[in-house]
Motif scaffolding. Structure first.
Motif, PDB file in Angstrom:
ATOM      1  N   ASN A  22      41.139  36.580  35.870  1.00  0.00           N
ATOM      2  CA  ASN A  22      40.109  37.315  35.142  1.00  0.00           C
ATOM      3  C   ASN A  22      39.302  36.427  34.225  1.00  0.00           C
ATOM      4  N   ALA A  23      39.893  35.390  33.690  1.00  0.00           N
ATOM      5  CA  ALA A  23      39.150  34.495  32.812  1.00  0.00           C
ATOM      6  C   ALA A  23      37.991  33.862  33.566  1.00  0.00           C
ATOM      7  N   TYR A  24      38.185  33.598  34.853  1.00  0.00           N
ATOM      8  CA  TYR A  24      37.120  33.027  35.657  1.00  0.00           C
ATOM      9  C   TYR A  24      36.190  34.109  36.180  1.00  0.00           C
ATOM     10  N   SER A  25      36.672  35.315  36.388  1.00  0.00           N
ATOM     11  CA  SER A  25      35.844  36.384  36.934  1.00  0.00           C
ATOM     12  C   SER A  25      34.670  36.702  36.034  1.00  0.00           C
ATOM     13  N   ALA A  26      34.896  36.709  34.756  1.00  0.00           N
ATOM     14  CA  ALA A  26      33.833  37.051  33.821  1.00  0.00           C
ATOM     15  C   ALA A  26      32.739  35.998  33.812  1.00  0.00           C
ATOM     16  N   ASN A  27      33.008  34.862  34.405  1.00  0.00           N
ATOM     17  CA  ASN A  27      32.018  33.782  34.422  1.00  0.00           C
ATOM     18  C   ASN A  27      31.145  33.848  35.676  1.00  0.00           C
ATOM     19  N   SER A 113      40.246  48.535  33.586  1.00  0.00           N
ATOM     20  CA  SER A 113      39.651  47.451  32.813  1.00  0.00           C
ATOM     21  C   SER A 113      38.905  46.492  33.735  1.00  0.00           C
ATOM     22  N   GLN A 114      39.497  46.151  34.860  1.00  0.00           N
ATOM     23  CA  GLN A 114      38.850  45.258  35.818  1.00  0.00           C
ATOM     24  C   GLN A 114      37.636  45.929  36.448  1.00  0.00           C
ATOM     25  N   ALA A 115      37.745  47.221  36.739  1.00  0.00           N
ATOM     26  CA  ALA A 115      36.617  47.951  37.316  1.00  0.00           C
ATOM     27  C   ALA A 115      35.442  47.962  36.341  1.00  0.00           C
ATOM     28  N   TYR A 116      35.718  48.111  35.057  1.00  0.00           N
ATOM     29  CA  TYR A 116      34.665  48.084  34.042  1.00  0.00           C
ATOM     30  C   TYR A 116      33.957  46.720  34.038  1.00  0.00           C
ATOM     31  N   VAL A 121      29.237  43.241  35.582  1.00  0.00           N
ATOM     32  CA  VAL A 121      28.695  42.133  36.374  1.00  0.00           C
ATOM     33  C   VAL A 121      27.584  42.648  37.292  1.00  0.00           C
ATOM     34  N   MET A 122      27.846  43.758  37.965  1.00  0.00           N
ATOM     35  CA  MET A 122      26.849  44.311  38.877  1.00  0.00           C
ATOM     36  C   MET A 122      25.592  44.742  38.126  1.00  0.00           C
ATOM     37  N   GLU A 123      25.747  45.304  36.936  1.00  0.00           N
ATOM     38  CA  GLU A 123      24.581  45.697  36.138  1.00  0.00           C
ATOM     39  C   GLU A 123      23.725  44.479  35.795  1.00  0.00           C
TER      40      GLU A 123
END
Length: 153
Positions: A22-27, A113-116, A121-123
């Motif tokens: 997840n730390a990388y996903s937000a990037n 939390s991950q879905a949010y 990201v999509m927005e």
């Protein structure tokens, strides 16, 4: 395999690995670990190859700056959330008997939390695509499909 070992393996696979990812996903796929790999999502390199007008370049730069600030905030929040999840997971794993109800609630909370985050990201990506003309969108899709076909071969 003993039930406790099975639960530990299951929890590691379901929680620890995704939490570290997840730390990388937000990037948005820009982490060093994901460089030069075929992935999904918005590829800024391809985006910048489009024939953008100066106005679009300025708007894109502004969106990227805003996104960068949002990402920093989300990463700080995300660290705290992941830490809380780790503590909850440890409590469940170290208990004499697995509380399946609590584990189920935790997994749903983590998935929400991950879905949010995925929605955020999509927005942000949608806002970037909104800057493009129909021709630029078609060009982007064409470039991405070409890159994807190279990844598959």
């Amino acid at each position: 395999m003993k039930p406790t070992k099975m639960y530990i393996s299951l929890f590691t696979a379901l929680f620890v690995i995704p939490l570290s990812h997840n730390a990388y996903s937000a990037n948005f796929g820009n982490s060093p670990a994901l460089k030069n790999e075929c992935g999904f999502g918005l590829d800024m390199d391809t985006f910048h190859k489009l024939d953008l007008t100066n106005k679009q370049k300025v708007q894109l730069a502004n969106l990227e700056l805003v996104d960068r600030n949002v990402i920093k905030e989300e990463l700080v929040k995300g660290r705290k959330v992941r830490q809380a999840y780790r503590i909850e997971i440890q409590k469940l794993l170290l208990a004499k008997k697995l509380d399946e109800r609590a584990a189920n609630q935790l997994t749903h909370k983590m998935a929400d939390s991950q879905a949010y985050l995925n929605l955020r990201v999509m927005e942000q990506q949608h806002a970037m695509f909104d800057l493009l003309t129909d021709k630029q969108k078609a060009d982007y899709i064409q470039l991405e499909n070409k890159k994807a076909s190279q990844c598959r071969s």
